[in-house]
Design a protein around this motif. Structure first.
Motif, PDB file in Angstrom:
ATOM      1  N   THR A 114      50.563  46.321  52.410  1.00 26.66           N
ATOM      2  CA  THR A 114      49.767  45.449  52.761  1.00 26.66           C
ATOM      3  C   THR A 114      49.136  44.476  51.536  1.00 26.66           C
ATOM      4  O   THR A 114      49.257  45.035  50.391  1.00 26.66           O
ATOM      5  N   GLN A 115      48.529  43.349  51.908  1.00 20.07           N
ATOM      6  CA  GLN A 115      48.101  42.556  50.719  1.00 20.07           C
ATOM      7  C   GLN A 115      46.449  42.819  50.553  1.00 20.07           C
ATOM      8  O   GLN A 115      45.849  43.169  51.562  1.00 20.07           O
ATOM      9  N   ALA A 116      46.234  42.668  49.487  1.00 18.69           N
ATOM     10  CA  ALA A 116      44.650  42.699  49.159  1.00 18.69           C
ATOM     11  C   ALA A 116      43.964  41.470  48.364  1.00 18.69           C
ATOM     12  O   ALA A 116      44.872  40.464  47.565  1.00 18.69           O
ATOM     13  N   LEU A 117      42.842  40.881  48.532  1.00 21.31           N
ATOM     14  CA  LEU A 117      42.382  39.819  47.779  1.00 21.31           C
ATOM     15  C   LEU A 117      41.302  40.470  46.618  1.00 21.31           C
ATOM     16  O   LEU A 117      40.461  41.302  46.955  1.00 21.31           O
ATOM     17  N   LEU A 118      41.735  40.121  45.383  1.00 25.06           N
ATOM     18  CA  LEU A 118      40.770  40.512  44.316  1.00 25.06           C
ATOM     19  C   LEU A 118      40.094  39.478  43.696  1.00 25.06           C
ATOM     20  O   LEU A 118      40.440  38.386  43.597  1.00 25.06           O
ATOM     21  N   ALA A 119      38.574  39.613  43.613  1.00 24.14           N
ATOM     22  CA  ALA A 119      37.729  38.317  43.149  1.00 24.14           C
ATOM     23  C   ALA A 119      36.569  38.817  42.125  1.00 24.14           C
ATOM     24  O   ALA A 119      36.440  39.894  42.149  1.00 24.14           O
ATOM     25  N   LYS A 120      36.189  37.793  41.552  1.00 28.38           N
ATOM     26  CA  LYS A 120      35.018  38.044  40.545  1.00 28.38           C
ATOM     27  C   LYS A 120      33.841  38.553  41.348  1.00 28.38           C
ATOM     28  O   LYS A 120      33.877  38.010  42.390  1.00 28.38           O
ATOM     29  N   LYS A 132      39.118  29.155  43.642  1.00 26.56           N
ATOM     30  CA  LYS A 132      40.299  28.904  43.224  1.00 26.56           C
ATOM     31  C   LYS A 132      41.229  29.971  43.536  1.00 26.56           C
ATOM     32  O   LYS A 132      40.756  31.063  43.022  1.00 26.56           O
ATOM     33  N   LEU A 133      42.255  29.840  44.083  1.00 29.61           N
ATOM     34  CA  LEU A 133      43.093  31.264  44.530  1.00 29.61           C
ATOM     35  C   LEU A 133      44.331  31.276  43.627  1.00 29.61           C
ATOM     36  O   LEU A 133      45.121  30.188  43.475  1.00 29.61           O
ATOM     37  N   GLY A 134      44.773  32.370  43.287  1.00 27.10           N
ATOM     38  CA  GLY A 134      46.119  32.630  42.471  1.00 27.10           C
ATOM     39  C   GLY A 134      46.951  33.580  43.363  1.00 27.10           C
ATOM     40  O   GLY A 134      46.455  34.532  44.009  1.00 27.10           O
ATOM     41  N   ALA A 135      48.178  33.440  42.932  1.00 26.43           N
ATOM     42  CA  ALA A 135      49.069  34.404  43.474  1.00 26.43           C
ATOM     43  C   ALA A 135      50.579  34.648  42.682  1.00 26.43           C
ATOM     44  O   ALA A 135      50.493  33.953  41.836  1.00 26.43           O
ATOM     45  N   GLN A 136      51.102  35.640  42.863  1.00 24.90           N
ATOM     46  CA  GLN A 136      52.159  35.899  41.999  1.00 24.90           C
ATOM     47  C   GLN A 136      53.534  35.002  42.696  1.00 24.90           C
ATOM     48  O   GLN A 136      53.701  35.188  43.681  1.00 24.90           O
ATOM     49  N   LEU A 156      52.296  35.201  48.312  1.00 27.89           N
ATOM     50  CA  LEU A 156      52.347  33.772  48.032  1.00 27.89           C
ATOM     51  C   LEU A 156      52.540  33.144  49.218  1.00 27.89           C
ATOM     52  O   LEU A 156      51.913  32.067  49.759  1.00 27.89           O
ATOM     53  N   GLU A 157      53.836  33.585  50.037  1.00 26.87           N
ATOM     54  CA  GLU A 157      54.282  32.915  51.118  1.00 26.87           C
ATOM     55  C   GLU A 157      53.115  32.950  52.151  1.00 26.87           C
ATOM     56  O   GLU A 157      52.998  32.131  53.024  1.00 26.87           O
ATOM     57  N   TYR A 158      52.508  34.075  52.275  1.00 28.68           N
ATOM     58  CA  TYR A 158      51.444  34.282  53.387  1.00 28.68           C
ATOM     59  C   TYR A 158      50.300  33.401  53.261  1.00 28.68           C
ATOM     60  O   TYR A 158      49.839  32.702  54.120  1.00 28.68           O
ATOM     61  N   VAL A 190      39.842  34.087  42.870  1.00 23.67           N
ATOM     62  CA  VAL A 190      40.324  35.151  43.670  1.00 23.67           C
ATOM     63  C   VAL A 190      41.991  35.090  43.675  1.00 23.67           C
ATOM     64  O   VAL A 190      42.650  33.935  43.530  1.00 23.67           O
ATOM     65  N   ILE A 191      42.614  36.410  43.689  1.00 22.67           N
ATOM     66  CA  ILE A 191      43.962  36.460  43.534  1.00 22.67           C
ATOM     67  C   ILE A 191      44.531  37.554  44.873  1.00 22.67           C
ATOM     68  O   ILE A 191      43.689  38.333  45.263  1.00 22.67           O
ATOM     69  N   VAL A 192      45.629  37.181  45.376  1.00 19.16           N
ATOM     70  CA  VAL A 192      46.035  37.907  46.335  1.00 19.16           C
ATOM     71  C   VAL A 192      47.322  38.889  45.745  1.00 19.16           C
ATOM     72  O   VAL A 192      48.109  38.162  44.963  1.00 19.16           O
TER      73      VAL A 192
END
Length: 284
Positions: A143-149, A166-170, A176-178, A206-208
């Motif tokens: 499953t995916q998760a969101l990590l943020a400051k 601002k969102l970032g993804a690998q 990323l697709e989601y 935030v990054i996924v």
């Protein structure tokens, strides 16, 4: 990875895969005990044909802790490594790991070019990837998760959008697709380490990323001090070991049997606890 890795359709997919194959035969970045490809294959137990004599060569993309990463001594270790070792031992060979770009793995080009026998890179099984890759039975529910400051006040993707964060993804991943399907246009980073670095540098708010990877990051004081998991995304993903399309049926059968056996005799649970500190079903 929930790599990610980390797709294309129809002719475009074929063209990209072919281009990658041609590029791989000319160059590539690898780690492991050998490099390059071999013109002949060698047989292991049961007549399985392997890229290199006495070795089960595995393509991966590091770092992707705790699935595959280098320990303090520089050795590549992780959950995926231990899972593949089950098949390697059954075949009577050792595991040789090749570090390569995830996009080349998920396209199937790495196996098609003879760079490796299998791919273990926290790779989600998807219909699109199955057009170019044969997969083992699932070995991990992801499953995916969101990590943020800390202090963003966000607890969901909806909040990320509403607050203009601002969102970032690998790159090349299902994460990323989601988020793209949810209407986001995130900044893409080549691997998980660069993604985390971008968050730490303030390039992303935030990054996924896959949940186990986020949980592993949060075990590090320098991450836990300034960042927090603000939400999870139940995407119903499962990881599989990738093989060349039309792969040796005996190799695929061996991998499937060893994964199934490990789940039945308790070996899988021991490996899971070793790397995640919890039993299957207890993450989150």
């Amino acid at each position: 990875m929930a790599l990610s890795p980390k797709g294309r359709r129809g002719y475009a997919a074929g063209a990209l895969a072919l281009t990658a194959v041609l590029a791989l035969t000319a160059c590539g970045s690898e780690s492991g005990t050998t490099s390059g490809t071999t013109s002949a294959t060698a047989s292991a137990a049961g007549g399985v044909k392997l890229v290199q004599p006495g070795k089960l060569t595995v393509c991966t993309n590091i770092p992707y802790e705790p699935f595959q990463f280098k320990d303090a001594s520089g050795k590549i270790v992780g959950f995926d490594v231990d899972i593949v070792d089950l098949a390697a031992k059954k075949l009577g060979v050792t595991q040789n790991i090749v570090d390569i770009d995830f996009a080349v793995i998920k396209s199937g080009a790495a196996m098609a070019a003879g760079k490796c026998d299998v791919a273990a890179a926290g790779m989600t099984i998807t219909p699109e990837r199955q057009k170019n890759i044969d997969f083992s039975v699932p070995y991990f529910d992801a499953t995916q998760a969101l990590l943020a400051k800390k202090g963003t006040g966000a607890t969901s993707l909806a909040d990320v959008k509403a607050k203009g964060l601002k969102l970032g993804a690998q790159a090349s991943t299902t994460g990323l697709e989601y988020v793209k399907k949810q209407g986001f246009d995130p900044t893409e980073y080549a691997d998980s380490a660069k993604e985390l670095l971008a968050l730490q540098a303030g390039q992303a708010d935030v990054i996924v990323q896959d949940l186990p990877v986020v949980l592993t990051w949060l075990k590090k004081p320098e991450v836990a001090e300034k960042f927090e998991m603000i939400g999870s995304l139940d995407t119903g993903e499962q990881y599989g070991i990738g093989l060349k399309k039309g792969a040796d049926p005996t190799l695929l059968k061996t991998i499937n049997e060893e994964i199934t056996k490990a789940k039945e005799d308790g070996t899988y649970e021991k490996i899971f606890v070793k790397w995640f500190g919890k039993k299957p079903g207890e993450l989150g």
